[in-house]
Design an enzyme around this catalytic site. Structure first.
Site, PDB file in Angstrom:
ATOM      1  N   LYS A 105      -9.544   6.888 -19.036  1.00  0.00           N
ATOM      2  CA  LYS A 105      -9.853   7.448 -20.386  1.00  0.00           C
ATOM      3  C   LYS A 105      -8.675   7.215 -21.261  1.00  0.00           C
ATOM      4  O   LYS A 105      -8.186   6.268 -21.651  1.00  0.00           O
ATOM      5  CB  LYS A 105     -10.083   8.785 -20.174  1.00  0.00           C
ATOM      6  N   ARG A 153       0.831  -1.246  -0.099  1.00  0.00           N
ATOM      7  CA  ARG A 153      -0.086  -0.087  -0.097  1.00  0.00           C
ATOM      8  C   ARG A 153       0.942   1.334   0.182  1.00  0.00           C
ATOM      9  O   ARG A 153       0.569   2.073  -0.782  1.00  0.00           O
ATOM     10  CB  ARG A 153      -0.951  -0.110   1.266  1.00  0.00           C
ATOM     11  N   TYR A 157     -16.715  17.919 -14.061  1.00  0.00           N
ATOM     12  CA  TYR A 157     -17.179  16.463 -14.163  1.00  0.00           C
ATOM     13  C   TYR A 157     -18.207  15.978 -13.146  1.00  0.00           C
ATOM     14  O   TYR A 157     -17.890  16.306 -12.035  1.00  0.00           O
ATOM     15  CB  TYR A 157     -15.957  15.499 -14.095  1.00  0.00           C
ATOM     16  N   ASP A 182      -7.741  19.405 -13.535  1.00  0.00           N
ATOM     17  CA  ASP A 182      -8.257  17.970 -14.312  1.00  0.00           C
ATOM     18  C   ASP A 182      -8.209  17.797 -15.822  1.00  0.00           C
ATOM     19  O   ASP A 182      -8.780  18.328 -16.689  1.00  0.00           O
ATOM     20  CB  ASP A 182      -9.882  17.793 -14.188  1.00  0.00           C
TER      21      ASP A 182
HETATM   22  C1  LIG Z   1     -14.133  10.009 -15.898  1.00  0.00           C
HETATM   23  C2  LIG Z   1     -13.450  11.214 -15.512  1.00  0.00           C
HETATM   24  C3  LIG Z   1     -13.093  11.297 -13.963  1.00  0.00           C
HETATM   25  C4  LIG Z   1     -13.140  10.214 -13.005  1.00  0.00           C
HETATM   26  O1  LIG Z   1     -12.588   9.209 -13.290  1.00  0.00           O
HETATM   27  P1  LIG Z   1     -12.860   7.622 -12.884  1.00  0.00           P
HETATM   28  O2  LIG Z   1     -11.538   6.944 -13.605  1.00  0.00           O
HETATM   29  O3  LIG Z   1     -14.034   7.235 -13.873  1.00  0.00           O
HETATM   30  O4  LIG Z   1     -12.840   7.740 -11.402  1.00  0.00           O
HETATM   31  C5  LIG Z   1     -12.667  12.641 -13.671  1.00  0.00           C
HETATM   32  N1  LIG Z   1     -12.593  13.737 -14.537  1.00  0.00           N
HETATM   33  C6  LIG Z   1     -13.066  13.575 -15.607  1.00  0.00           C
HETATM   34  C7  LIG Z   1     -12.997  14.829 -16.626  1.00  0.00           C
HETATM   35  C8  LIG Z   1     -13.501  12.150 -16.282  1.00  0.00           C
HETATM   36  O5  LIG Z   1     -13.739  12.410 -17.639  1.00  0.00           O
END
Ligand SMILES: *Cc1c(COP(=O)(O)O)cnc(C)c1O
Length: 378
Positions: free
Chosen positions: A192, A44, A96, A167
């Site tokens: 993504k 961890r 998001y 982000d």
């Molecule tokens: C999908 C997404 C998240 C969250 O990510 P997860 O891997 O689904 O927890 C955060 N910000 C954006 C812009 C996203 O598209």
């Protein structure tokens, strides 16, 4: 080293001459019996395979420190873990959906306020209070693809002692590197573009700030949302083709935008820079491309459901960044946590569709869109 080379060559010289890194599954590690020390102690806290991925994540962002989490939301929660009772974070109303949920439902219980603003671009000194500790930015915004001037936000935030957390999921480090523009922290849903094949949930944080890095290491160790060794290995491998995938996905997206714009059966098409010349100029000054997500609305009178049902290739699904093209309806699928009023303020209509463009043959994708538009007009 260019990012295309860094994606492939950041890790090197493995045991036995292997050209891909080993996967270390061990949950615990032997310590020196006298000093009770070792490079690793327990999975961890740190493990060799995750550490290798974290080296790659840092290299791509030009960062000193990288951290890998079980999801983008675990990374976002860790990014906001330095906030304490009485602090306030500013976010765009179109942030998001998962971030919106976390800030709306979880942070208040910790005595932390999330203040949603309609347009971060219009932020001025008057928006800051002594409690304003962080600004959370998404540019391009989802699904409107509106652009925020990162240099301006950084200058304004730092003047008021606030952190800037970006982000960067929609751009990835291939197209935009916010730390180089002065941001303090970059968050990504590695689910993504970094993973890129719709088969892995992961999150990433990068920073150049030693104190923030310590806080993020604590978030990993104390909260435990760390990426497993096998998934860390798979992400290392996926990242090798990230620049190549983005290049192809972006070329396909540009061709789709050119194909849809100005048509009588399309009411509007949104992509980074489409809202104004000013936004196009800002985006071009802080990113090297427009990426592969676009939004559009069919013209009035066309049947959205017939269009969606006629589409052969795009799956009707949330998420983005994978090699396969996906289409979704943000109002009911990705942004349902927003109030109707906030959605309207952000320009997210019931009819808006978001396309995450994949790597398929562009002729096949355009032909598919054309036949589905014809079906929608019948
Ligand atoms: C999908 C997404 C998240 C969250 O990510 P997860 O891997 O689904 O927890 C955060 N910000 C954006 C812009 C996203 O598209």
């Amino acid at each position: 080293m260019h990012i295309q080379t860094a994606a492939v060559h950041t890790l090197k010289d493995f045991e036995h001459g292997a050209v891909v890194p080993p996967v270390h599954l061990s949950s615990t590690f032997e310590l020196d019996r006298a000093s009770e020390e070792g490079a690793f102690a327990y999975q961890r806290g740190a493990n060799p395979t995750r550490a290798q991925l974290e080296t790659v994540l840092a290299a791509l962002d030009g960062a000193e420190h990288g951290f890998a989490f079980t999801s983008g939301m675990a990374a976002t929660a860790a990014a906001l873990s330095t906030l304490v009772v009485g602090d306030e974070v500013l976010l765009p109303a179109s942030v998001y959906g998962g971030t919106y949920r976390f800030v709306d439902l979880v942070l208040p219980g910790r005595g932390i306020t999330g203040r949603f603003v309609d347009d971060l671009g219009a932020l001025t000194a008057a928006d800051f209070t002594p409690a304003t500790r962080a600004i959370f930015v998404e540019t391009p915004a989802n699904p409107t693809l509106r652009i925020t001037d990162l240099r301006r936000i950084v200058e304004l935030a730092h003047r008021h002692g606030a952190l800037v957390i970006v982000d960067n999921t929609f751009m990835s480090p291939v197209l935009q590197r916010p730390l180089e523009l002065g941001a303090d922290v970059v968050v990504q849903s590695a689910t993504k573009y970094l993973a890129g094949h719709s088969d892995l949930l992961a999150g990433a944080l990068t920073t150049n700030d030693a104190a923030l890095a310590e806080a993020f290491a604590l978030a990993q160790k104390a909260q435990g949302g760390v990426l497993a060794p096998q998934d860390s290995f798979r992400l290392i491998q996926s990242i090798k083709t990230l620049p190549l995938r983005i290049e192809r996905q972006q070329a396909n997206a540009e061709a789709i935008v050119a194909h849809l714009r100005g048509r009588a059966d399309i009411a509007r098409v949104w992509y980074p820079g489409s809202h104004s010349e000013e936004e196009a100029r800002i985006h071009a000054s802080q990113a090297s491309g427009t990426g592969a997500v676009l939004s559009f609305e069919l013209a009035a009178g066309l049947d959205r459901i017939a269009f969606l049902e006629a589409l052969r290739y795009p799956a009707y699904a949330v998420s983005l960044g994978g090699v396969e093209t996906l289409i979704c309806r943000p109002a009911t699928m990705t942004h349902e946590a927003m109030t109707d009023q906030a959605r309207q303020a952000a320009g997210i209509s019931e009819e808006l569709l978001r396309l995450s463009v994949g790597i398929e043959d562009i002729g096949d994708l355009l032909g598919d869109l054309d036949q589905a538009l014809a079906a929608a007009a019948r």
